[in-house]
Design a protein around this motif. Structure first.
Motif, PDB file in Angstrom:
ATOM      1  N   VAL A   1       8.881   4.097   2.248  1.00  0.00           N
ATOM      2  CA  VAL A   1       8.586   2.761   1.750  1.00  0.00           C
ATOM      3  C   VAL A   1       9.861   1.959   1.501  1.00  0.00           C
ATOM      4  O   VAL A   1       9.848   0.726   1.614  1.00  0.00           O
ATOM      5  N   ASP A   2      10.959   2.635   1.167  1.00  0.00           N
ATOM      6  CA  ASP A   2      12.212   1.909   0.924  1.00  0.00           C
ATOM      7  C   ASP A   2      12.682   1.199   2.185  1.00  0.00           C
ATOM      8  O   ASP A   2      13.179   0.061   2.120  1.00  0.00           O
ATOM      9  N   LEU A   3      12.546   1.860   3.331  1.00  0.00           N
ATOM     10  CA  LEU A   3      12.934   1.223   4.583  1.00  0.00           C
ATOM     11  C   LEU A   3      12.016   0.043   4.883  1.00  0.00           C
ATOM     12  O   LEU A   3      12.471  -1.022   5.303  1.00  0.00           O
ATOM     13  N   ALA A   4      10.735   0.221   4.640  1.00  0.00           N
ATOM     14  CA  ALA A   4       9.792  -0.877   4.868  1.00  0.00           C
ATOM     15  C   ALA A   4      10.102  -2.062   3.955  1.00  0.00           C
ATOM     16  O   ALA A   4      10.030  -3.222   4.372  1.00  0.00           O
ATOM     17  N   ALA A   5      10.457  -1.786   2.701  1.00  0.00           N
ATOM     18  CA  ALA A   5      10.742  -2.855   1.737  1.00  0.00           C
ATOM     19  C   ALA A   5      11.992  -3.643   2.102  1.00  0.00           C
ATOM     20  O   ALA A   5      12.143  -4.799   1.686  1.00  0.00           O
TER      21      ALA A   5
ATOM     22  N   PHE B   1       0.834  -1.202   0.000  1.00  0.00           N
ATOM     23  CA  PHE B   1       0.000   0.000   0.000  1.00  0.00           C
ATOM     24  C   PHE B   1       0.874   1.260   0.000  1.00  0.00           C
ATOM     25  O   PHE B   1       0.588   2.225  -0.721  1.00  0.00           O
ATOM     26  N   MET B   2       1.931   1.262   0.789  1.00  0.00           N
ATOM     27  CA  MET B   2       2.819   2.431   0.851  1.00  0.00           C
ATOM     28  C   MET B   2       3.468   2.692  -0.500  1.00  0.00           C
ATOM     29  O   MET B   2       3.693   3.840  -0.883  1.00  0.00           O
ATOM     30  N   ARG B   3       3.752   1.608  -1.238  1.00  0.00           N
ATOM     31  CA  ARG B   3       4.422   1.763  -2.530  1.00  0.00           C
ATOM     32  C   ARG B   3       3.455   2.189  -3.623  1.00  0.00           C
ATOM     33  O   ARG B   3       3.787   3.011  -4.485  1.00  0.00           O
TER      34      ARG B   3
ATOM     35  N   ALA C   1      -8.414   0.216   5.881  1.00  0.00           N
ATOM     36  CA  ALA C   1      -7.657  -0.114   7.091  1.00  0.00           C
ATOM     37  C   ALA C   1      -6.183   0.238   6.939  1.00  0.00           C
ATOM     38  O   ALA C   1      -5.550   0.763   7.868  1.00  0.00           O
ATOM     39  N   LEU C   2      -5.632  -0.036   5.775  1.00  0.00           N
ATOM     40  CA  LEU C   2      -4.218   0.260   5.532  1.00  0.00           C
ATOM     41  C   LEU C   2      -3.973   1.768   5.474  1.00  0.00           C
ATOM     42  O   LEU C   2      -2.956   2.261   5.942  1.00  0.00           O
ATOM     43  N   ASP C   3      -4.925   2.502   4.891  1.00  0.00           N
ATOM     44  CA  ASP C   3      -4.797   3.955   4.824  1.00  0.00           C
ATOM     45  C   ASP C   3      -4.742   4.559   6.223  1.00  0.00           C
ATOM     46  O   ASP C   3      -3.979   5.499   6.481  1.00  0.00           O
ATOM     47  N   ALA C   4      -5.544   4.019   7.138  1.00  0.00           N
ATOM     48  CA  ALA C   4      -5.525   4.510   8.514  1.00  0.00           C
ATOM     49  C   ALA C   4      -4.184   4.244   9.179  1.00  0.00           C
ATOM     50  O   ALA C   4      -3.690   5.061   9.980  1.00  0.00           O
TER      51      ALA C   4
END
Length: 838
Positions: A608-612, A570-572, A596-599
């Motif tokens: 998003v790079d750190l999350a990935a 979702f972030m990407r 739900a993800l937007d919240a």
């Protein structure tokens, strides 16, 4: 069927005279069919006539029938065993000779890298033909159909003769990584055109990209992510092969595999991807997320290459030492005889051990057990029944030496292998496990007692498998497709005409809740898809994941990995409705997930790079950790781990693991064991050998006055190393350090950011010094590298420095008390004189 200690059952009627010419004609007709049952019948006819008849003309006809089945390896086996006279072509008539030559030409492929022709079966031919070009390919075929051998040949061909510079071969386990790496190196021989490595280090990648060399990287999915993290935007691979690709549906690690494939594809939309799986229902499912415009092709085969006899063993009424063996085939049964046991099988472990010892006395026998402790006990029982070896083979003695020095001098494996028996499970050191597999293949280990590691991708075949009530995981009855993946190990194609699967107590519903499974194929379903099909469970989990208190989270193991994947997606993309998974699920569910993800994303500052970089680790957890750093009132340096040699390193790890549990995810539980986990991680990073870690644990128990059973302590220590030091700690400590570095840069403390080797890589391989890393870069297993490192004074040696140190002391290794198998591995990896290990 080559079952030992089998007596004729007087109740079995004698077989009528067989009309072999008529039967061979039937086989010739059946060979034209594409149905597995028909081809198997034809193969059984051909095998029987070659094995049972003395008439050379009939044997030649059987060989022709094998040729029609493209089973050239079986013809070669029959010739090697003197069952079939050489120069078959010379004895055939002109018409048959021309037909055979045409068939051989049609079933041959040109290996461009070597300029040689390779005879193949139908599946192999179709794979080689369809793998050309830039298409994504998913290939599925039964175990023992020659998948791995051919794929490795094709991979080498692509790298040497094609345009591929960087290829990655993904395997699901470290055991299979080691096996594939070794096989590739053996196939390549002394060629310097291609380097093969299983270390996720940037230098080999950069040499291929900028220096014109070529490299094949053999990784687990976690190691692929480690390499991508090291390379950043430079990450780009040309060819990706995913072995055991059906494991994209495995709990927890399946989503990490899915993420790895997607990450590699995002980095290079022109990536060529090849998926390999055992007999699956829907191999095309793996191609549904191919980039737009990329052609896809499926190669699906159910061809049988070796006969597999499913035999059930039931006790003769009132006679516990006598067991009826019955062949089950295509809905019918055929009694084959009575098995005589050496002793009364009191208890289930003895029943399994005694039947295996009797039926597989000649060796090549695998025995499946439901846990490491059971494997050790069953192996011990078998060793007491098998005929004693007149003299212990030197290679068995060397393996026993390695077990004693590399694990513990009382490790149960050592005396067992000296009698030609061994056990095998996933947490064992890779060098010991590989040597067990090698000696089993050679026939020197006659009985191998194993666990579910054998269905996790290890390519190990046998003559006979003995099993009772198989489980996969704790208490879960084995699914039919897993059972038949296991059963597929019975019968070495090219080494045996057939294999036996002996199932004990088929009528016992406690052992076989649904009966002995019928043949089945794997259903491929991504873990992410399976979790989303649980209904509103994921929505409930995401709503609770927003809370800072994670104690309210239920089914964390089920939902956390997939929720992290959904959040990063979702972030990407800004919405999962445009992701590949959206087309496989209800639009209403996707819409609710987006909400739900937007919240959640509204609470997240990290990019998003750190999350990935951390698949399976939730971005909301990363954000909570960042906020905990910001709220920390003490000296910021106290947030950092200490150098492993520092006196306060242990206490720092204890604190960090507690902080991870509180803010990131409760990974190190129960909390009361954190101190033990920290100690294991610290010793692993220091480069301690497994033997030393076990000795230290024994001493601690003795000094504390705690009772323990040595076999359990050894197994428990191995499990801690694998599950904590090599799986959970790399995953979560690496995420911890990334978030901490982000915070340090945020407050202007860039001086505290460590740009050295990522902690995840250090933990994956159990290294913290340059010398130890250099030894492993030479291709040595960790056990061998640590054994040498214990003798080396300096901790900063390069690969060249380590090589020089070894060459200077090449004649002293025996005096250093280094196990012979380790000396041999050093010799092989560095191409040292062959007499070094003697």
């Amino acid at each position: 069927m080559e079952i030992d200690n089998l007596a004729a059952d007087p109740a079995i009627p004698s077989v009528a005279t067989i009309d072999w010419p008529r039967l061979l004609l039937a086989g010739s007709i059946l060979a034209r069919s594409e149905e597995r049952t028909d081809q198997e019948a034809a193969l059984r006819i051909a095998t029987a006539v070659i094995s049972l008849k003395d008439n050379q003309a009939l044997k030649d006809a059987g060989a022709v029938l094998l040729g029609k089945l493209s089973n050239f390896r079986a013809i070669a086996l029959a010739t090697d065993r003197k069952l079939l006279s050489a120069d078959l072509d010379a004895r055939l008539g002109v018409a048959l000779r021309l037909e055979a030559q045409r068939r051989e030409m049609d079933r041959s492929i040109l290996v461009q890298s070597s300029g040689t022709w390779l005879q193949v079966n139908d599946f192999q031919k179709r794979f080689w033909t369809n793998a050309a070009g830039e298409r994504w390919l998913s290939a599925s075929a039964p175990t023992a159909s020659g998948k791995t051998f051919l794929v490795l040949q094709w991979l080498i061909d692509q790298v040497i003769a094609g345009e591929t510079q960087v290829a990655v071969y993904l395997a699901p386990t470290r055991a299979l990584v080691s096996e594939i790496e070794t096989n590739l190196k053996d196939l390549l021989g002394k060629t310097e055109q291609v380097e093969v490595s299983s270390l996720p280090l940037s230098d080999k990648y950069k040499a291929a990209r900028t220096g014109g060399s070529r490299v094949i990287l053999v990784f687990t999915q976690e190691r692929l992510h480690l390499l991508a993290n090291v390379l950043g935007d430079a990450f780009l691979i040309d060819l990706l092969i995913v072995d055991e690709a059906h494991k994209i549906g495995d709990n927890q690690r399946g989503v990490i595999l899915q993420d790895a494939v997607e990450r590699a594809t995002r980095a290079n939309p022109r990536l060529k991807a090849v998926f390999i799986s055992p007999a699956t229902q829907n191999p095309e499912e793996l191609l549904t997320d191919a980039p737009l415009g990329v052609q896809t092709v499926t190669v699906d085969s159910d061809t049988t290459t070796v006969l597999q006899n499913l035999i059930v063993a039931t006790q003769v009424p009132r006679k516990s030492k006598l067991w009826n063996l019955t062949l089950r085939r295509q809905g019918s049964t055929l009694p084959i005889g009575i098995l005589q046991l050496a002793s009364t099988p009191e208890g289930l472990k003895k029943r399994l051990a005694f039947i295996a010892a009797a039926a597989g006395e000649k060796g090549g026998t695998l025995v499946y057990t439901n846990g490491a402790g059971e494997a050790e006990e069953v192996a011990d029982l078998i060793s007491q029944l098998v005929p004693k070896l007149e003299c212990i083979d030197p290679e068995l003695s060397q393996l026993a030496e390695l077990a004693r020095k590399g694990v513990h001098h009382d490790f149960r494996l050592a005396p067992l292998v000296e009698s030609g028996v061994a056990f095998h499970y996933g947490n064992m050191p890779s060098l010991i496990r590989q040597e067990i597999e090698r000696l089993f293949r050679s026939g020197k280990i006659r009985f191998l007692v194993c666990t579910s590691t054998l269905i996790e991708g290890v390519n190990l075949s046998c003559r006979t498998i003995v099993v009772r009530g198989p489980r996969k995981g704790k208490g879960h009855p084995m699914e039919p497709h897993d059972f038949w993946n296991l059963a597929g190990r019975a019968g070495r194609w090219g080494d045996e005409f057939q294999g036996n699967i002996i199932c004990i107590d088929p009528e016992d519903t406690r052992a076989w809740p649904s009966g002995v499974p019928n043949r089945a194929r794997y259903p491929i379903k991504r873990e992410s898809d399976a979790v989303l099909e649980f209904g509103n469970g994921m929505l409930d989990y995401l709503s609770k994941r927003r809370l800072s208190d994670m104690s309210s989270l239920d089914d964390m193991d089920k939902y956390e990995q997939v929720s992290a994947y959904l959040l990063a997606t979702f972030m990407r993309l800004g919405s999962i409705s445009v992701a590949g998974l959206a087309k496989r699920h209800d639009k209403g569910l996707i819409s609710k997930l987006d909400e739900a993800l937007d919240a959640l994303v509204a609470q997240i500052e990290i990019d998003v790079d750190l999350a990935a970089r951390h698949p399976g680790v939730s971005a909301i957890g990363l954000q909570r950790l960042l906020e905990a750093f910001r709220a920390y009132a003490g000296d910021v340096e106290n947030l950092l781990p200490a150098e492993v040699a520092s006196n306060d390193s242990y206490d720092r790890f204890v604190t960090i693991m507690g902080r991870i549990n509180e803010h990131l995810f409760p990974a190190f539980t129960p909390a009361g064991r954190i101190r033990l986990y920290a100690l294991i991680v610290l010793k692993w990073l220091k480069g301690f050998s497994l033997a030393k870690i076990i000795r230290d644990s024994i001493e601690w128990h003795q000094e504390a006055g705690r009772s323990f059973r040595l076999p359990e302590l050894i197994r428990g220590t191995m499990e801690l190393v694998e599950q904590i030091a090599r799986f959970k700690a790399p995953k979560y400590l690496s995420a911890y350090m990334d978030v901490l570095n982000l915070y340090l840069r945020e407050i202007g403390r860039d001086d505290l950011v460590d740009e050295g080797l990522d902690v995840g890589t250090q933990l994956e391989f159990g290294i913290s010094s340059k010398t130890l890393l250099s030894l492993m870069e030479l291709g040595l297993s960790r056990m061998s590298a640590v054994s040498l490192y214990e003798k080396i004074a300096r901790d900063d040696l390069s690969k060249e420095g380590c090589t020089a140190w070894i060459m200077e002391r090449v004649g002293q290794f025996q005096a250093m008390d280094i196990p012979t198998i380790i000396i041999r591995e050093v010799r092989d990896r560095l191409t040292l004189p062959s007499d070094l290990a003697t």
